[in-house]
Design a protein around this motif. Structure first.
Motif, PDB file in Angstrom:
ATOM      1  N   ARG A   1       0.825  -1.207   0.000  1.00  0.00           N
ATOM      2  CA  ARG A   1       0.000   0.000   0.000  1.00  0.00           C
ATOM      3  C   ARG A   1       0.857   1.253   0.000  1.00  0.00           C
ATOM      4  N   LEU A   2       0.425   2.219  -0.784  1.00  0.00           N
ATOM      5  CA  LEU A   2       1.073   3.521  -0.849  1.00  0.00           C
ATOM      6  C   LEU A   2       0.099   4.567  -0.343  1.00  0.00           C
TER       7      LEU A   2
ATOM      8  N   SER B   1       4.115  11.812   0.259  1.00  0.00           N
ATOM      9  CA  SER B   1       3.803  10.736  -0.678  1.00  0.00           C
ATOM     10  C   SER B   1       5.044   9.866  -0.853  1.00  0.00           C
ATOM     11  N   PRO B   2       4.900   8.697  -1.482  1.00  0.00           N
ATOM     12  CA  PRO B   2       6.091   7.890  -1.773  1.00  0.00           C
ATOM     13  C   PRO B   2       7.078   8.584  -2.706  1.00  0.00           C
TER      14      PRO B   2
ATOM     15  N   GLU C   1      -8.226   1.603  -4.467  1.00  0.00           N
ATOM     16  CA  GLU C   1      -7.956   2.928  -3.930  1.00  0.00           C
ATOM     17  C   GLU C   1      -9.032   3.323  -2.933  1.00  0.00           C
ATOM     18  N   TRP C   2      -8.580   4.037  -1.875  1.00  0.00           N
ATOM     19  CA  TRP C   2      -9.499   4.544  -0.854  1.00  0.00           C
ATOM     20  C   TRP C   2      -9.169   6.020  -0.596  1.00  0.00           C
ATOM     21  N   TYR C   3     -10.222   6.835  -0.429  1.00  0.00           N
ATOM     22  CA  TYR C   3     -10.072   8.248  -0.101  1.00  0.00           C
ATOM     23  C   TYR C   3     -10.629   8.500   1.299  1.00  0.00           C
ATOM     24  N   GLY C   4      -9.815   9.065   2.174  1.00  0.00           N
ATOM     25  CA  GLY C   4     -10.275   9.443   3.503  1.00  0.00           C
ATOM     26  C   GLY C   4     -10.261  10.951   3.644  1.00  0.00           C
TER      27      GLY C   4
ATOM     28  N   THR D   1      -6.512  11.803   2.662  1.00  0.00           N
ATOM     29  CA  THR D   1      -5.484  10.767   2.641  1.00  0.00           C
ATOM     30  C   THR D   1      -5.936   9.720   1.629  1.00  0.00           C
ATOM     31  N   THR D   2      -5.119   9.508   0.602  1.00  0.00           N
ATOM     32  CA  THR D   2      -5.422   8.525  -0.434  1.00  0.00           C
ATOM     33  C   THR D   2      -4.516   7.318  -0.244  1.00  0.00           C
ATOM     34  N   THR D   3      -5.116   6.136  -0.177  1.00  0.00           N
ATOM     35  CA  THR D   3      -4.368   4.894  -0.064  1.00  0.00           C
ATOM     36  C   THR D   3      -4.545   4.094  -1.340  1.00  0.00           C
ATOM     37  N   VAL D   4      -3.437   3.690  -1.939  1.00  0.00           N
ATOM     38  CA  VAL D   4      -3.460   2.900  -3.163  1.00  0.00           C
ATOM     39  C   VAL D   4      -2.853   1.536  -2.872  1.00  0.00           C
ATOM     40  N   ALA D   5      -3.622   0.477  -3.097  1.00  0.00           N
ATOM     41  CA  ALA D   5      -3.138  -0.886  -2.928  1.00  0.00           C
ATOM     42  C   ALA D   5      -2.689  -1.429  -4.269  1.00  0.00           C
TER      43      ALA D   5
END
Length: 209
Positions: free
Chosen positions: A10-11, A36-37, A152-155, A201-205
């Motif tokens: 996850r990023l 970010s990464p 992808e998830w957006y918080g 906060t965006t999480t990308v798997a």
């Protein structure tokens, strides 16, 4: 599905997303990432009135990652500069000159600010609020499938209305502020229809392996 995603690398991206429309029919989405990464960077996605989707990214590395996650008809690597002074954002991204001003946060912004940051960053929270978000903000999704087999998830953690916009692409004036209509088609969801700036906060798997 979530169990499978938990085993994926996850990023995480922390920053702001601005979504706005213009009277010319061009819709603009600015990503301003403080963490970010890839380090701190900003990028711009545009969709023109005729449906053409364009990415403006500051490096080949960020352009490759973003264009592998979302859909574009063309990609340009250009300097992207963002300056913020007293609620006014000034953005220069290659041929794009953008300026917008935010207003006072409303009730939904106050609610989002009250959510603990540790909770807002968790994909399970984005999953729980996906349906309420769809009902409150047409076109908005807080989770979904992205390009390249990614999820992808957006918080969201804050929401400010955008009050004024001026924008030009090259020598063409893009007009006055307008709703983000029709919704942009870069990924599985759009920004709120009313122009707004969202802390997120965006999480990308990534796919396994």
């Amino acid at each position: 599905m979530l169990g499978g995603a938990a085993r994926r690398p996850r990023l995480r991206f922390d920053g702001w997303i601005a979504g706005l429309g213009t009277s010319s029919g061009t819709r603009i989405v600015l990503g301003h990432w403080q963490r970010s990464p890839f380090g701190a960077f900003s990028d711009v996605m545009l969709e023109r009135a005729d449906g053409e989707r364009l990415l403006l990214a500051p490096t080949q590395e960020t352009a490759d990652f973003i264009s592998s996650t979302y859909l574009f008809d063309s990609v340009r690597v250009v300097p992207v500069d963002v300056r913020v002074t007293d609620g006014t954002w000034t953005v220069t991204a290659g041929p794009l000159d953008l300026r917008f001003t935010t207003g006072w946060r409303r009730f939904l912004g106050l609610v989002l600010r009250a959510v603990p940051g540790v909770l807002a960053r968790r994909p399970v929270w984005s999953t729980l609020i996906d349906r309420p978000a769809r009902l409150l903000l047409p076109g908005v999704r807080t989770r979904g499938s992205a390009g390249g087999g990614r999820r992808e998830w957006y918080g969201a953690r804050d929401l400010l209305p955008i009050r004024a916009v001026s924008a030009a692409f090259g020598s063409t004036d893009l007009g006055t502020m307008a709703p983000v209509e029709p919704p942009v088609r870069f990924g599985f969801g759009s920004t709120p229809p009313d122009p707004a700036l969202t802390r997120v906060t965006t999480t990308v798997a990534l796919p396994p392996g």
